[in-house]
Write an enzyme that holds these catalytic residues in place. Structure first.
Site, mmCIF file in Angstrom:
data_model
loop_
_atom_site.group_PDB
_atom_site.id
_atom_site.type_symbol
_atom_site.label_atom_id
_atom_site.label_comp_id
_atom_site.label_asym_id
_atom_site.label_seq_id
_atom_site.Cartn_x
_atom_site.Cartn_y
_atom_site.Cartn_z
ATOM 1 N N LYS A 1 112.190 62.757 13.224
ATOM 2 C CA LYS A 1 111.608 63.809 14.075
ATOM 3 C C LYS A 1 110.186 63.417 14.427
ATOM 4 O O LYS A 1 109.408 63.047 13.559
ATOM 5 C CB LYS A 1 111.618 65.165 13.347
ATOM 6 C CG LYS A 1 113.013 65.690 13.067
ATOM 7 C CD LYS A 1 112.991 67.013 12.354
ATOM 8 C CE LYS A 1 112.613 66.875 10.899
ATOM 9 N NZ LYS A 1 112.781 68.110 10.135
ATOM 10 N N THR B 1 112.881 78.176 2.485
ATOM 11 C CA THR B 1 113.325 79.064 3.574
ATOM 12 C C THR B 1 114.609 78.565 4.224
ATOM 13 O O THR B 1 115.188 79.253 5.062
ATOM 14 C CB THR B 1 112.241 79.176 4.657
ATOM 15 O OG1 THR B 1 112.037 77.877 5.245
ATOM 16 C CG2 THR B 1 110.931 79.676 4.072
#
Length: 316
Positions: A197, A228
């Protein structure tokens, strides 16, 4: 063959993960020590050790999982109580060491809270730390006492090996997780890939490139912590969109905070495998989540330390 424990061995637990502590006690063939934790009306923690620990080698189980600050204060107060009750040694078993992600100054005027917590544990009177999968292995250097870091990778790898996934590949969800992914790929004898990324400049959308052949393959993602669940669910969705047959994820520490459960349920993930270093409450135990126990590994580590046997074989 049951473990051989001397008369001066004591095992206590606090509130973060009593089920894991009970499982460790059963593996060791001992009873949990008697203690009580209460709160004053203003919320202050009060601890009472309800049996003698004078001259004893004490092992204390407590993860610093959410609510982390409460569990850290319980731990510090219990260590102080044991020290003042003349325990010979206080070995703290911290399956999940919180604040580990704050291990450096990422920008100006930031604390290094992982070091602060280490200092507090030392000052309170801890003799040794037994933990699992520190977010950064160099955290061991924050302590001026013995630290044994056990690895959950073998437990995860054995589970995935037993699934006998055909045409599998291990994929790191970012460049930083390549080392962990390579170990798992070697254990399973499968190829490795990673998701690259990058953002050309601030404010621009992130570009995602998948390095490795994932077409029609069972993809396994490994990380140390799922907090999360944003990273693993985004990775799973991208992998399926780009031709993966199914995506499995695994981690040692299932923090599962915020919208993690919703994200996992709505994602392309087939299964998320976590261990019980952090207690997973009933409302978070959805069908997609599999929980493995670290009690056998921790019990063996405690027995090795207690009987002055090398702990290094447990790292292999």
């Amino acid at each position: 063959m049951p473990y051989q424990l001397r008369k001066n061995f004591k095992l206590f637990t606090l509130n973060s993960n009593p089920e894991l502590a009970q499982e460790i006690a059963e593996r060791l063939g001992c009873e949990l020590g008697k203690s009580s934790i209460t709160r004053f009306s203003d919320g202050e923690v009060q601890i009472n050790i309800e049996e003698s620990v004078r001259g004893d080698e004490v092992y204390l189980v407590q993860s610093t999982s959410q609510p982390g600050n409460e569990h850290i204060m319980e731990l510090l107060i219990m260590i102080d109580a044991l020290k003042r009750a003349s325990a010979e040694s206080i070995n703290v078993v911290i399956p999940y060491y919180g604040y580990a992600r704050q291990d450096r100054k990422a920008s100006s005027r930031e604390p290094i809270t992982a070091k602060l917590v280490a200092n507090m544990l030392e000052t309170s009177g801890a003799s040794r730390i037994i933990t699992m999968d520190l977010h950064a292995p160099q955290l061991q250097g924050f302590f001026d006492m013995p630290v044994d870091q056990l690895l959950g990778g073998t437990i995860l790898a054995d589970h995935l090996h037993d699934k006998a996934l055909e045409n599998a590949i291990v994929v790191a969800p970012d460049n930083g997780g390549l080392g962990r992914a390579r170990k798992l790929a070697d254990h399973l004898d499968v190829p490795i890939g990673f998701i690259d990324k990058r953002r050309s400049r601030p404010g621009q959308p992130e570009t995602v490139n998948i390095v490795g052949d994932i077409q029609d393959k069972n993809v396994i993602i490994i990380v140390d912590i799922v907090d999360t669940a944003a990273t693993i669910t985004l990775a799973a969705n991208v992998l399926v969109e780009n031709g993966a047959k199914a995506v499995y994820a695994c981690c040692t520490h299932g923090v599962l905070s915020g919208d993690a459960i919703r994200r996992i349920e709505e994602s392309a993930l087939t299964e998320l495998v976590v261990t019980n270093t952090i207690h997973v409450p009933a409302e978070k135990r959805i069908p997609k989540i599999t929980i493995l126990s670290v009690a056998p590994l921790l019990a063996e580590a405690i027995e090795h330390v207690h009987n002055e046997k090398p702990v290094s074989p447990l790292f292999e």
